[in-house]
Structure formats: C-alpha cells, structure tokens
Design a protein around this motif. Structure first.
Motif, short mmCIF file in Angstrom:
data_model
loop_
_atom_site.label_atom_id
_atom_site.label_comp_id
_atom_site.label_asym_id
_atom_site.label_seq_id
_atom_site.Cartn_x
_atom_site.Cartn_y
_atom_site.Cartn_z
N ASP A 72 -8.12 5.46 10.53
CA ASP A 72 -6.89 6.03 11.10
C ASP A 72 -5.78 5.00 11.27
O ASP A 72 -4.61 5.38 11.36
N SER A 73 -6.11 3.72 11.34
CA SER A 73 -5.09 2.70 11.57
C SER A 73 -4.95 1.72 10.39
O SER A 73 -4.28 0.70 10.51
N ARG A 74 -5.53 2.02 9.28
CA ARG A 74 -5.54 1.10 8.14
C ARG A 74 -4.19 1.10 7.44
O ARG A 74 -3.52 2.13 7.32
N THR A 75 -3.81 -0.08 6.98
CA THR A 75 -2.60 -0.25 6.16
C THR A 75 -3.01 -0.81 4.81
O THR A 75 -3.66 -1.86 4.74
N THR A 76 -2.65 -0.12 3.74
CA THR A 76 -3.02 -0.56 2.38
C THR A 76 -1.77 -0.97 1.61
O THR A 76 -0.69 -0.38 1.77
N THR A 77 -1.96 -1.99 0.81
CA THR A 77 -0.85 -2.52 0.01
C THR A 77 -1.31 -2.66 -1.45
O THR A 77 -2.37 -3.24 -1.72
N VAL A 78 -0.52 -2.15 -2.36
CA VAL A 78 -0.74 -2.32 -3.81
C VAL A 78 0.41 -3.15 -4.35
O VAL A 78 1.58 -2.81 -4.14
N MET A 79 0.07 -4.25 -5.07
CA MET A 79 1.09 -5.17 -5.56
C MET A 79 0.89 -5.43 -7.07
O MET A 79 -0.24 -5.51 -7.55
N LEU A 80 1.98 -5.56 -7.77
CA LEU A 80 1.98 -5.98 -9.17
C LEU A 80 2.78 -7.27 -9.26
O LEU A 80 3.96 -7.30 -8.90
N SER A 81 2.12 -8.33 -9.72
CA SER A 81 2.76 -9.65 -9.75
C SER A 81 2.86 -10.14 -11.20
O SER A 81 1.97 -9.89 -12.03
#
Length: 400
Positions: A72-81
C-alpha cells in the motif's frame, strides 16, 4: 629432371625432361594451401570484427526499483538511461580499429612475401638436390670405370693389386655420397610439400629452373624502393596504429554523460511523476593517466622499431647483394674454366692410365678434383640462390 642448364654444365647432358611441378605452380599451391598463410588471412576478419565493434554506441540501460516493500505504501520507479560518449571516444576507437585493419592487410602482404621466398628457396634447394643426385651418380660411374680399368691391369700384371683396392675404396665412397644425396633430395622434396600443402609422394620431379643467380641489381635501385617494401610499410603503419591507440586513451580522460528518463508511481498517493536525471563521474583520481602513458610509450616504441626495421633491411640488402655478386663470379668461373678443365683432366688421366703412362693415383686425384669442383659449383649456386631469395624476401619477385 630438375637440373636443366645446370646438368648440361656439370655433366654435358641434354635438356631436362618435362617435370611435374614448376616453381610457378608451387607458389600458387602454397598461396592456396599453406595453413600458416591461411591463419594470417584470418586476421583480416578479426580486424573487421574489431572495426565493427568500435563503431557501436553503448547500449541503453533499463532499470526498475521499488521503495518500501509494503504493497500500500510502495513507490516504484522505471528508468531508461543512455550513456553519451564525450571527447570523441567513438571516433578515436574507429580510427584505431581502421589502422588495425590496415596493419592486418600489410601483415598479410608481408607474410605472403615471406612464404613466396620460402617456396623459392625450398624449390631451388630441391632442384640442386636433384642435380646433386645426378652428380653423385656420375661420380659413381667414374669410380666404376676406374675400378674396371684397374682390375684389368691387375689381372694383366701391369700394376700392383693395391691399385684395385684403391679403386674399390673410391667406389665405396661415391656410393655413400649417392645415398646421402638421395636422402637430401627426399628431405628437400618434403620441405616443398610442407610449404605447398601438396603430398610429398605426389611430387615426382621439378620443372627445369635456372639456378644461376644472374647479375645482381644495383644497390641504389633497391634501396630507393625500400619505402615501398611491406616490412617498412607495416612498421610505418604500426606507428600510426599506436598513435591512434594513444588518441583513444586520451579520449578516455573525459568522463561520459549519462542521461536518464523515467516514471515514478506512488501507491500511497496514487500519483505518477516523471523523473529526469544526469550523472557524470568526477575525474578526481582516475583520469586514465596510466593508460595514456603506456600508449605514449608504445607509440615511441613503434617509432624505434620502425628505425630498427629500416636499418635491418638496409644491412640485409647490402649483405645479400655482396653475396650475390660473389656467387655470380664464382659460378661463371666454375662453368667457363674450372669444370671443363677438371673434366678434361679426368679423361686424360683415365686414358693415360689405360695406356700405362700414369699411375692410378693420378686418376684418383683427377676424379676427386672433378668431384670437388662440381660440389663447390653447387655450393656457389646455393649461395647465389640464397642471396637472390634474401632480396626477394624484402622487395618481392625481381622478375614477373
């Protein structure tokens, strides 16, 4: 078989019979079949692969990360470098790889020239070995004739039996020389087969090849072509290759810029935000200074080696030309003066012994003088051939 004019000079024989393997065919077979040259050709493909790899850009990087493992409190990040190469790194790599391709091509040319010289040397050695076998056979026939004459005079009571013993010893020595000459011929044929990739048992003879070295070219003409020789061109190319490597290492001193774009989603706030990032290493400690220094020293080393190659080629050229000229003079002396005189001396001594005018020791001495003269003539031909091959090893074929 393989003696041609050489046999005519040595034995007064007619033209050589048609042979199975010519020098041109041997060289062609070597270029097609020699495994060492085939291995050098593979360097062209290796260099082409390195050139292709040098032109490729770095792959982008995809990453995923999560903050807080609770659902319920998770933060997800998807990055392209994507790394952006700065300082001309890609161009420097391409330059170094292209110089590597050029060096591989020149190395193949140099190795082909070396192989051709090896084939010519082996072919000439085998041709001389054929002539040496015929020489030994001629010597054995002379010894047999001497033994027959000596035995006839011993039976007639005109000379001591020791003359027959001397003749038998001479015959045994010539038979030993004949066996050695045949063994050397077979060994030289195996060397030709190794270089050409042809089966040794399939080579029955060699085509008539002029073994006399001919006139040596002028030193100034050859040395004027020194810059066009594959060995010196390769040394020059290796300097440019090392300088290109130095440029590639200097470009590595400038750090790359990494650009990142992505999206971040918070389960708790039910909100998605865009993320942009830039990153670059700080060149505080590692500025690639060690690799730059090493590449710089390799470039200096390549320049020193180029100078050493030029000095070596000049020295080898002058030494080979001097040997060539000396051998050519010796061959002319043997063919025009020494061999005809020695043959006449044998005929005269043999007739004189039959008529009772000379002792058999005079016959033996004349025979040994002729055998020695023929052997030294072959040695002079070998020296001339070696010198000519040494020149062709540097400058290529002197004739089409």
């Amino acid at each position: 078989m393989a003696c041609g004019l050489l046999c005519a000079l040595l034995f007064g024989a007619g033209p050589a019979q048609a042979a199975d393997l010519s020098l041109a065919a041997a060289i062609e077979a070597a270029f097609a079949n020699n495994p060492e040259l085939a291995a050098v050709r593979q360097e062209l493909g290796i260099a082409a692969g390195e050139r292709r790899q040098a032109g490729l850009m770095p792959n982008p990087e995809l990453s995923w990360e999560a903050e807080d493992t609770r659902r319920d409190s998770r933060t997800t990040t998807v990055m392209l470098s994507q790394a952006l190469e700065l300082g001309g790194k890609r161009g420097a790599r391409i330059e170094a790889a292209e110089r590597g391709q050029d060096a591989a091509q020149l190395e193949l040319e140099r190795q082909a020239l070396e192989l051709r010289a090896d084939v010519v040397a082996a072919f000439h050695a085998a041709a001389r070995a054929y002539a040496a076998v015929e020489l030994a056979e001629q010597s054995r026939q002379l010894a047999q004739r001497g033994l027959q004459v000596a035995q006839g005079r011993v039976r007639a009571g005109q000379v001591s039996p020791i003359e027959s013993t001397r003749a038998q010893v001479q015959l045994a020595e010539t038979e030993l020389q004949l066996r050695r000459a045949r063994a050397l011929r077979d060994d030289n044929l195996r060397q030709v087969a190794r270089l050409t990739g042809l089966p040794a048992e399939g080579i029955d003879g060699l085509g008539g090849q002029a073994l006399a070295p001919g006139s040596a070219p002028a030193a100034a003409d050859l040395l004027g072509r020194l810059a066009q020789t594959p060995a010196l061109r390769l040394a020059e190319m290796q300097i440019r290759q090392r300088e290109a490597d130095l440029g590639a290492q200097r470009a590595q001193r400038i750090p790359d810029l990494r650009v990142s774009v992505g999206s971040q989603y918070s389960e708790q706030e039910r909100e998605r935000v865009n993320v942009v990032g830039l990153s670059m290493p700080l060149p505080l400690f590692d500025r690639n200074q060690g690799n730059v220094l090493a590449a710089s020293r390799r470039a200096d080393q390549a320049r020193d080696r180029r100078n050493a190659v030029e000095l070596d080629l000049r020295t080898r050229t002058r030494s080979a030309l001097e040997q060539w000229a000396t051998a050519a003079n010796e061959v002319e002396s043997f063919s025009q003066v020494i061999l005809p005189a020695a043959r006449t001396a044998v005929d005269s001594a043999s007739r004189g012994f039959e008529m009772g005018k000379f002792a058999f020791l005079d016959v033996l001495d004349a025979q040994r003088t002729l055998i020695d003269a023929r052997t030294r003539y072959l040695e002079a031909l070998a020296a001339g051939s070696e010198a000519r091959v040494a020149i062709e090893r540097i400058y290529g074929a002197s004739q089409p």
